[in-house]
Design a protein around this motif. Structure first.
Motif, mmCIF file in Angstrom:
data_model
loop_
_atom_site.group_PDB
_atom_site.id
_atom_site.type_symbol
_atom_site.label_atom_id
_atom_site.label_comp_id
_atom_site.label_asym_id
_atom_site.label_seq_id
_atom_site.Cartn_x
_atom_site.Cartn_y
_atom_site.Cartn_z
ATOM 1 N N TYR A 144 18.047 41.157 74.777
ATOM 2 C CA TYR A 144 16.935 40.770 73.992
ATOM 3 C C TYR A 144 15.947 40.171 74.993
ATOM 4 O O TYR A 144 14.733 40.722 75.050
ATOM 5 C CB TYR A 144 17.371 39.782 73.006
ATOM 6 N N ILE A 145 16.214 39.475 75.920
ATOM 7 C CA ILE A 145 15.181 38.803 76.834
ATOM 8 C C ILE A 145 14.726 39.687 77.791
ATOM 9 O O ILE A 145 13.693 39.910 78.112
ATOM 10 C CB ILE A 145 16.203 37.695 77.762
ATOM 11 N N GLU A 156 14.396 43.174 77.627
ATOM 12 C CA GLU A 156 13.477 43.966 76.876
ATOM 13 C C GLU A 156 12.272 43.353 76.395
ATOM 14 O O GLU A 156 11.178 43.954 76.792
ATOM 15 C CB GLU A 156 14.208 44.556 75.482
ATOM 16 N N GLU A 157 12.220 42.107 76.216
ATOM 17 C CA GLU A 157 10.963 41.432 76.033
ATOM 18 C C GLU A 157 10.128 41.249 77.227
ATOM 19 O O GLU A 157 8.933 41.375 77.384
ATOM 20 C CB GLU A 157 11.255 39.942 75.540
ATOM 21 N N ASP A 158 10.841 41.517 78.648
ATOM 22 C CA ASP A 158 10.109 41.241 79.775
ATOM 23 C C ASP A 158 9.975 42.636 80.333
ATOM 24 O O ASP A 158 9.415 42.969 81.309
ATOM 25 C CB ASP A 158 11.216 40.468 80.968
#
Length: 124
Positions: free
Chosen positions: A23-24, A26-28
């Motif tokens: 999640y983290i 892919e957000e970046d």
């Protein structure tokens, strides 16, 4: 504008850790692929061509040390930075023994994850 895709391959059998990291990252802007074991290690790495590998210490079947050694012994994969991550108190010794490039101790906070993955991709 040429935007380089950042790809990270995660080897960890803890679904919660994989979910959070995915999640983290892919957000970046990372493209993330995860496996819960180290079977077919070379084929998986070669087909995905990651910029960075996150390697857990307690990964089936052979463990992170052996898997990292195999990566670093393979001339076509050795250039890929491996971030060794574990809750083991001997993480520095294990990572050095395995030939990992960087370490990330569990538990970690999300900023540490972002920092170490950025550091890994910038260093190589």
């Amino acid at each position: 504008m040429n935007v380089k895709v950042k790809k990270i391959l995660i080897f960890d059998d803890d679904e919660d850790i994989v979910s959070i990291c995915t999640y983290i990252l892919e957000e970046d802007g990372w493209e993330v692929l995860a496996y819960e074991d180290c079977n077919h290690l070379t084929e998986r790495i070669t087909s995905f061509a990651p910029n960075v590998i996150l390697m857990d210490n307690w990964i089936p079947e052979e463990g992170g040390v052996t898997a990292t050694r195999k990566i670093k012994a393979n001339s076509s994969l050795a250039h890929i930075p491996v971030i060794y991550f574990s809750a083991n108190s001997d993480i520095e010794m294990l990572a050095a023994d395995a030939g990992a490039d960087l370490i990330l101790s569990k538990p970690f906070d999300l900023d540490q994850l972002r920092h170490i993955t950025t550091q890994a991709i910038e260093a190589h």
